[in-house]
Design a protein around this motif. Structure first.
Motif, PDB file in Angstrom:
ATOM      1  N   GLY A 177      48.235  37.324  71.251  1.00 21.77           N
ATOM      2  CA  GLY A 177      47.934  38.167  72.263  1.00 21.77           C
ATOM      3  C   GLY A 177      47.638  37.604  73.510  1.00 21.77           C
ATOM      4  N   ARG A 178      46.951  38.189  74.584  1.00 24.50           N
ATOM      5  CA  ARG A 178      46.593  37.744  75.907  1.00 24.50           C
ATOM      6  C   ARG A 178      45.851  36.269  75.814  1.00 24.50           C
ATOM      7  N   GLU A 179      46.095  35.428  76.677  1.00 26.88           N
ATOM      8  CA  GLU A 179      45.392  34.202  76.414  1.00 26.88           C
ATOM      9  C   GLU A 179      43.868  34.397  77.056  1.00 26.88           C
ATOM     10  N   ASP A 180      42.936  33.889  76.398  1.00 27.19           N
ATOM     11  CA  ASP A 180      41.538  34.219  76.430  1.00 27.19           C
ATOM     12  C   ASP A 180      40.926  33.244  75.535  1.00 27.19           C
ATOM     13  N   SER A 181      39.662  33.019  75.697  1.00 27.94           N
ATOM     14  CA  SER A 181      38.906  32.220  74.759  1.00 27.94           C
ATOM     15  C   SER A 181      38.959  32.773  73.302  1.00 27.94           C
ATOM     16  N   ASP A 182      38.826  31.790  72.428  1.00 30.16           N
ATOM     17  CA  ASP A 182      38.927  32.152  71.019  1.00 30.16           C
ATOM     18  C   ASP A 182      37.673  33.239  70.703  1.00 30.16           C
ATOM     19  N   GLU A 183      36.650  32.817  71.310  1.00 34.33           N
ATOM     20  CA  GLU A 183      35.622  33.579  71.059  1.00 34.33           C
ATOM     21  C   GLU A 183      35.411  35.077  71.657  1.00 34.33           C
ATOM     22  N   ARG A 184      36.252  35.158  72.716  1.00 32.90           N
ATOM     23  CA  ARG A 184      36.585  36.510  73.362  1.00 32.90           C
ATOM     24  C   ARG A 184      37.675  37.231  72.328  1.00 32.90           C
ATOM     25  N   ASN A 185      38.645  36.599  71.976  1.00 29.99           N
ATOM     26  CA  ASN A 185      39.572  37.191  71.194  1.00 29.99           C
ATOM     27  C   ASN A 185      38.957  37.607  69.745  1.00 29.99           C
ATOM     28  N   ARG A 186      37.998  36.821  69.115  1.00 28.36           N
ATOM     29  CA  ARG A 186      37.287  37.159  68.044  1.00 28.36           C
ATOM     30  C   ARG A 186      36.287  38.328  68.317  1.00 28.36           C
ATOM     31  N   VAL A 214      38.064  46.226  63.987  1.00 22.32           N
ATOM     32  CA  VAL A 214      37.824  46.455  62.802  1.00 22.32           C
ATOM     33  C   VAL A 214      36.748  47.575  62.619  1.00 22.32           C
ATOM     34  N   THR A 215      35.386  47.235  63.484  1.00 21.55           N
ATOM     35  CA  THR A 215      34.470  48.380  63.717  1.00 21.55           C
ATOM     36  C   THR A 215      35.202  49.728  63.793  1.00 21.55           C
ATOM     37  N   ARG A 216      35.852  49.762  64.707  1.00 21.43           N
ATOM     38  CA  ARG A 216      36.598  51.192  65.196  1.00 21.43           C
ATOM     39  C   ARG A 216      37.221  51.833  64.054  1.00 21.43           C
ATOM     40  N   ILE A 217      37.963  50.969  63.165  1.00 19.67           N
ATOM     41  CA  ILE A 217      38.924  51.634  62.211  1.00 19.67           C
ATOM     42  C   ILE A 217      38.040  51.679  61.115  1.00 19.67           C
ATOM     43  N   ILE A 218      37.245  50.761  60.609  1.00 20.13           N
ATOM     44  CA  ILE A 218      36.663  51.021  59.217  1.00 20.13           C
ATOM     45  C   ILE A 218      35.001  51.340  59.518  1.00 20.13           C
ATOM     46  N   GLY A 219      34.445  50.408  60.190  1.00 25.39           N
ATOM     47  CA  GLY A 219      33.127  50.405  60.479  1.00 25.39           C
ATOM     48  C   GLY A 219      32.285  48.938  60.488  1.00 25.39           C
ATOM     49  N   ALA A 220      31.334  48.719  61.060  1.00 22.55           N
ATOM     50  CA  ALA A 220      30.501  47.530  61.269  1.00 22.55           C
ATOM     51  C   ALA A 220      30.541  46.737  59.767  1.00 22.55           C
ATOM     52  N   ILE A 221      30.521  47.337  58.729  1.00 24.19           N
ATOM     53  CA  ILE A 221      30.263  46.793  57.479  1.00 24.19           C
ATOM     54  C   ILE A 221      31.316  45.880  56.824  1.00 24.19           C
ATOM     55  N   ALA A 222      32.655  46.310  57.600  1.00 24.23           N
ATOM     56  CA  ALA A 222      33.832  45.405  57.099  1.00 24.23           C
ATOM     57  C   ALA A 222      34.042  44.416  58.248  1.00 24.23           C
ATOM     58  N   LYS A 223      33.244  44.128  59.063  1.00 22.58           N
ATOM     59  CA  LYS A 223      33.497  42.957  60.196  1.00 22.58           C
ATOM     60  C   LYS A 223      33.489  41.540  59.409  1.00 22.58           C
ATOM     61  N   PRO A 224      34.564  40.751  59.593  1.00 25.29           N
ATOM     62  CA  PRO A 224      34.498  39.520  59.072  1.00 25.29           C
ATOM     63  C   PRO A 224      33.416  38.520  59.855  1.00 25.29           C
ATOM     64  N   ASP A 225      32.922  37.744  58.798  1.00 19.94           N
ATOM     65  CA  ASP A 225      31.927  36.757  59.374  1.00 19.94           C
ATOM     66  C   ASP A 225      32.349  35.761  60.081  1.00 19.94           C
ATOM     67  N   LYS A 226      33.717  35.296  59.555  1.00 16.23           N
ATOM     68  CA  LYS A 226      34.405  34.106  60.262  1.00 16.23           C
ATOM     69  C   LYS A 226      35.930  34.261  60.281  1.00 16.23           C
ATOM     70  N   ILE A 227      36.353  34.198  61.593  1.00 12.17           N
ATOM     71  CA  ILE A 227      37.727  34.415  61.910  1.00 12.17           C
ATOM     72  C   ILE A 227      38.332  32.961  62.268  1.00 12.17           C
ATOM     73  N   GLN A 228      39.177  32.571  61.756  1.00 16.75           N
ATOM     74  CA  GLN A 228      40.127  31.118  62.147  1.00 16.75           C
ATOM     75  C   GLN A 228      41.382  31.392  62.351  1.00 16.75           C
ATOM     76  N   PHE A 229      41.692  31.284  63.599  1.00 20.27           N
ATOM     77  CA  PHE A 229      43.071  31.463  64.185  1.00 20.27           C
ATOM     78  C   PHE A 229      44.129  30.300  63.619  1.00 20.27           C
ATOM     79  N   VAL A 230      45.155  30.712  63.132  1.00 21.15           N
ATOM     80  CA  VAL A 230      46.005  29.724  62.553  1.00 21.15           C
ATOM     81  C   VAL A 230      47.412  29.930  63.099  1.00 21.15           C
ATOM     82  N   THR A 231      48.453  28.903  62.947  1.00 22.17           N
ATOM     83  CA  THR A 231      49.986  29.287  63.299  1.00 22.17           C
ATOM     84  C   THR A 231      50.735  29.798  61.978  1.00 22.17           C
ATOM     85  N   GLY A 232      49.917  29.754  61.030  1.00 18.21           N
ATOM     86  CA  GLY A 232      50.896  30.152  60.006  1.00 18.21           C
ATOM     87  C   GLY A 232      49.840  30.272  58.627  1.00 18.21           C
ATOM     88  N   LEU A 233      50.643  31.017  57.656  1.00 18.60           N
ATOM     89  CA  LEU A 233      49.696  31.462  56.371  1.00 18.60           C
ATOM     90  C   LEU A 233      50.444  30.723  55.193  1.00 18.60           C
TER      91      LEU A 233
END
Length: 640
Positions: free
Chosen positions: A561-570, A577-596
């Motif tokens: 996406g747009r270039e910004d800090s990882d923290e802002r993107n997180r 996720v909060t908008r789509i499901i609700g706060a209960i489903a928010k990830p505790d950790k988000i790790q950005f990777v180039t592939g899976l």
């Protein structure tokens, strides 16, 4: 005094269990005889797990609200049915006797009828934890409408999905709800959910927070105004609708291993019999006891052990609007003392959170009224079990470690308070009528042999009255989710250990479902929400051990996406996720990777990601089949 069919000793448990397995129909018929039936059943049980098809008490006629209210009026009319503690400790608590609750349920049944609700209609209930929530639930049951309670933490999109799936034309909500230091704007969330939905006919709004709300002419009405119309006519009774035992009572949505929540359907007769039986036995409820279940009625625990189980048994059930740490971490203990609570039923997540505050919040509380403690929602770790035992129960209260699921209706495996042995971290023995089995990966049953231990996937081989009947509007999904993995068995999705004495310990989910703070969330559901963010190309979600929640959510995200800090993107992804499901489903950790890590056929190897999230970097298994084995090293080096 004990209830009919209340187990009174270990020998009684053993003989009762033996009878329930040898003659299940005779056993459950004798339990069911203790309820009010308009007409008795033609057959006790018809079933096969292939279709699947399960029918209990076929042909019987009843109304569950009559069994929860009317039949207690003569003997328990002046006894508290519902006790309520507000979010703000300074606000006056409420106590509704069986007579008062009966009157309020009848009045609201008239309100529902006046607003067009008919037998079989689906009614969505999205409210805070106030007495009007169980009143609405019981009023729906009284007129034969099918209620679908949605937890107050779900987003507008999640509500819309559920409304569309159930085709719910009626909604009951509040202007807002109090939860800890937060005010939750329930009505405005409903308004957002209804954008684009044209089939909803009425929204009934209860005033709780006095939050300004939009009221749409012709669709939205105030609860209080509608009650006044009924009071003006002097309507205090409402003849309960005669229901078939197999008529749907409610739909409750639960996460599965696919992105779309599924609507679990429970029916009137079997669910009533099973919740009542499990309640009076597991907790060893005695008349006059105060039972405090801390769950939200938006989850199955609240349905079964705040509303239907206790009230059908003529119990006094305490419900709490707030959270255990507001205004401070002594709140639960003050409530226990204030109401002289005898049975406390809560979640390991709440206990671990309260443990983190140390012992000081407990020091000003007496807690001597407590007789039985219980845990629900997830396996409890031994440290929390011992803290609960020593600090809360003072070593004098049996702890029932209850295992069950939304689909089960009531507790399936648990020790019985003070009757059968308890062991830290173990659910122990099945209740009468429950026939658990362990199977290996090939579906071959691992038979119990005295003196031997085993582990495997946990299945049940015979129906009980509280088992789900279908998933709403999609019976094939019910078959696929629960009955297809191991033909002839109900598959729970959990793994378990069984020790040399036949005790069970639940080891957690074996499918792509997380258990976060005792609530099931499908990994696919969270991935779908993350992938809705404009900058996300792909994501994979796994669970990892979390000190408070039991399981945390770890997301691996390919971002462009747009270039910004990882923290802002997180933060942007979390907001999505909060908008789509609700706060209960928010990830505790988000790790950005180039592939899976993917196989050549494109399947994401979540097994590898799960091990990395858990901190297991060495024994990742064979990675040679991966399309790009190098991506694993990059993910390992970037672990959060």
């Amino acid at each position: 005094m004990s209830y009919p069919h209340q187990i009174t000793s270990l020998d009684d448990y053993k003989s009762t269990y033996k009878k329930s397995i040898e003659d299940p129909e005779g056993f459950w018929a004798s339990v069911a005889d203790n309820f009010t039936w308009r007409k008795k059943w033609d057959s006790v049980l018809n079933w096969n797990f292939t279709e699947p098809k399960v029918e209990w008490f076929k042909g019987a006629k009843l109304n569950i609200s009559e069994n929860c209210l009317d039949r207690h009026l003569e003997t328990r009319g002046d006894q508290p049915a519902l006790l309520w503690e507000a979010n703000d400790p300074e606000e006056h608590h409420r106590a509704l006797t069986y007579k008062k609750l009966y009157e309020k349920v009848c009045q609201f049944a008239h309100v529902l009828k006046n607003n067009g609700v008919q037998k079989g209609d689906r009614v969505c209930i999205y409210m805070g934890m106030i007495p009007e929530l169980p009143i609405a639930v019981l009023a729906c049951a009284r007129i034969g409408a099918i209620h679908s309670v949605i937890f107050g933490g779900f987003s507008a999109q999640s509500i819309a999905d559920r409304l569309i799936d159930a085709q719910a034309e009626y909604i009951i909500t509040c202007d807002g709800a109090f939860r800890g230091a937060k005010d939750i704007p329930l009505k405005s969330v409903i308004d957002d959910a209804l954008i684009g939905i044209r089939f909803v006919k009425k929204v009934i709004v209860y005033t709780r927070t006095h939050t300004p709300v939009s009221m749409i002419k012709g669709r939205d009405v105030w609860w209080d105004d509608e009650i006044k119309k009924v009071e003006t006519l002097g309507l205090h009774d409402f003849e309960p609708e005669e229901m078939d035992a197999e008529d749907p009572l409610f739909i409750l949505y639960t996460s599965g291993s696919t992105g779309k929540p599924k609507g679990v359907v429970h029916t009137c007769g079997g669910y009533m019999v099973y919740t009542n039986y499990s309640f009076v036995n597991v907790f060893q409820y005695q008349p006059g006891d105060i039972h405090f279940c801390t769950a939200d009625i938006g989850w199955i625990t609240g349905h079964s052990y705040i509303v239907y189980g206790p009230l059908s048994a003529g119990a006094s059930s305490l419900m709490f609007e707030g959270v255990p740490t507001f205004p401070d971490a002594s709140r639960f203990w003050k409530i226990v003392d204030k109401f002289k609570v005898n049975i406390l039923y809560t979640a390991p997540t709440a206990l671990r959170s309260l443990m983190s505050y140390g012992d000081a919040p407990l020091q000003d509380s007496d807690l001597s009224s407590l007789k039985v403690l219980g845990t629900v929602g997830e396996p409890i770790n031994e440290e929390a079990w011992h803290w609960y035992d020593q600090k809360v129960g003072k070593g004098k209260c049996p702890i029932v470690d209850t295992w069950w699921q939304t689909e089960n209706g009531g507790i399936l495996i648990s020790n019985i308070a003070g009757i059968t042995p308890a062991r830290a971290g173990w659910a122990t023995l099945p209740l009468p009528g429950i026939q658990p089995v362990l199977v290996d990966e090939k579906g071959i049953e691992i038979p119990y042999k005295e003196g031997e231990t085993a582990s495997g996937n946990l299945c049940i081989k015979f129906p009980w009255p509280g088992i789900l009947r279908t998933t709403y509007g999609d019976h094939e999904r019910c078959r696929q989710a629960y009955f297809s993995a191991y033909p002839g068995l109900y598959f729970t999705g959990d793994g378990a250990l069984r020790d040399s004495e036949g005790f069970y310990r639940i080891t957690g989910r074996v499918d792509d479902v997380l258990n976060v703070s005792g609530h099931r969330i499908g990994t696919a559901e969270v991935e779908n929400a993350i992938n809705m963010h404009a900058g996300v190309i792909e994501s994979a979600v796994v669970g990892y051990p979390h000190d408070i929640k039991g399981q945390g959510i770890y997301a691996f995200v390919i971002y462009n996406g747009r270039e910004d800090s990882d923290e802002r993107n997180r933060k942007d992804i979390l907001a999505t996720v909060t908008r789509i499901i609700g706060a209960i489903a928010k990830p505790d950790k988000i790790q950005f990777v180039t592939g899976l890590p993917k196989t050549r056929s494109g399947k994401i190897m979540r097994r590898i990601l799960r091990k990395i999230a858990e901190g297991e970097m060495k024994n990742l298994g064979d990675t040679s089949t991966l399309l790009d084995p190098g991506v694993v090293e990059e993910i390992k080096s970037g672990k959060l």
